[in-house]
Design an enzyme around this catalytic site. Structure first.
Site: not given
Ligand code: PMT
Length: 218
Positions: A21-24, A88
């Protein structure tokens, strides 16, 4: 207007307990959805997994993966006049999803990734008269890559932000963005709260719709 907004990250599973995943945090997209609803627009918010409360007066559709977000966007798009993609979306996902937790073992684990569907490119041909707004998350000067994405993804606007800064971008309450218009105009906005950024973006969208309909709207 009827607006479709996406927010948050997607999660691409590797096994039943792990994901890519990512930091959004969803803050930017939720602010856009809230600002639009506060202006009286009908808003559908497609959200990846975030820890935020649902914004008032917004219909919330929850998804996890990029494929689910694509499906949700495709099924909601027909009823909407504008799409704002603040999500994101993960660009890659594991090729194989293990059915059981991958056991820890000595040595490295190699995971093969494949590209997810690019949602904006996928729905480009369904755009019609709708306004499409993207966000460009870049590290360093966001403008060259944002311009390229504006063209490649068939957008009317792209909101460029530098996600290498700790005071703006991912998971904070402020943003500093540059709005790139398809006609080449470039507006540098000051650092503001995401709420203020979202309110200004919605006003831009309203102006664009008004201009598109020859001044007859709103
Ligand atoms: O959620 P926050 O913590 O508040 O952070 C806000 C934010 C940094 C996530 C937000 O401001 C932002 O920049 N969102 C876009 C993030 C992104 O994926 O940017 P990108 O440059 O990789 O993608 C460009 C555009 O294509 C985006 O509109 C994206 O939604 C879209 N995209 C990306 C990948 C993909 N597979 N399909 C897409 O449609």
């Amino acid at each position: 207007m009827r607006l479709l907004v996406t927010a948050g990250p997607t999660r691409e599973p590797l096994d039943p307990v792990r994901y890519l995943s990512n930091r959004s945090s969803g803050k930017m997209g939720y602010a856009v959805a809230s600002a639009a609803a506060a202006r009286g627009h009908a808003v559908v918010l497609i959200s990846g997994p975030v820890a935020l409360p649902p914004p008032p007066d917004v219909r919330l559709v929850r998804v996890n993966t990029a494929a689910e977000m694509l499906g949700a966007v495709q099924s909601e798009l027909a009823d909407c006049e504008a799409l704002i993609m603040a999500a994101a979306v993960a660009d890659w996902r594991p090729v194989f999803i293990a059915g059981q937790k991958i056991k820890k073992h000595a040595g490295n684990l190699t995971v093969e990734l494949e590209p997810t569907a690019d949602i904006l490119r996928h729905i480009k041909s369904d755009k019609g008269a709708r306004l499409f707004v993207g966000f460009a998350a870049e590290t360093g000067d966001p403008l060259p890559a944002a311009r390229a994405k504006l063209q490649a993804k068939g957008l009317d606007f792209i909101v460029a932000n530098d996600v290498s800064r700790s005071d703006i971008g991912f998971d904070v309450d402020h943003n500093q963005v540059t709005l790139l218009h398809v006609d080449g105009r470039t507006d540098h906005w000051p650092k503001m709260t995401k709420k203020e950024t979202a309110e200004r973006l919605i006003r831009e969208l309203e102006l664009a719709v008004k201009a598109q309909s020859g001044g007859a709207a709103g």
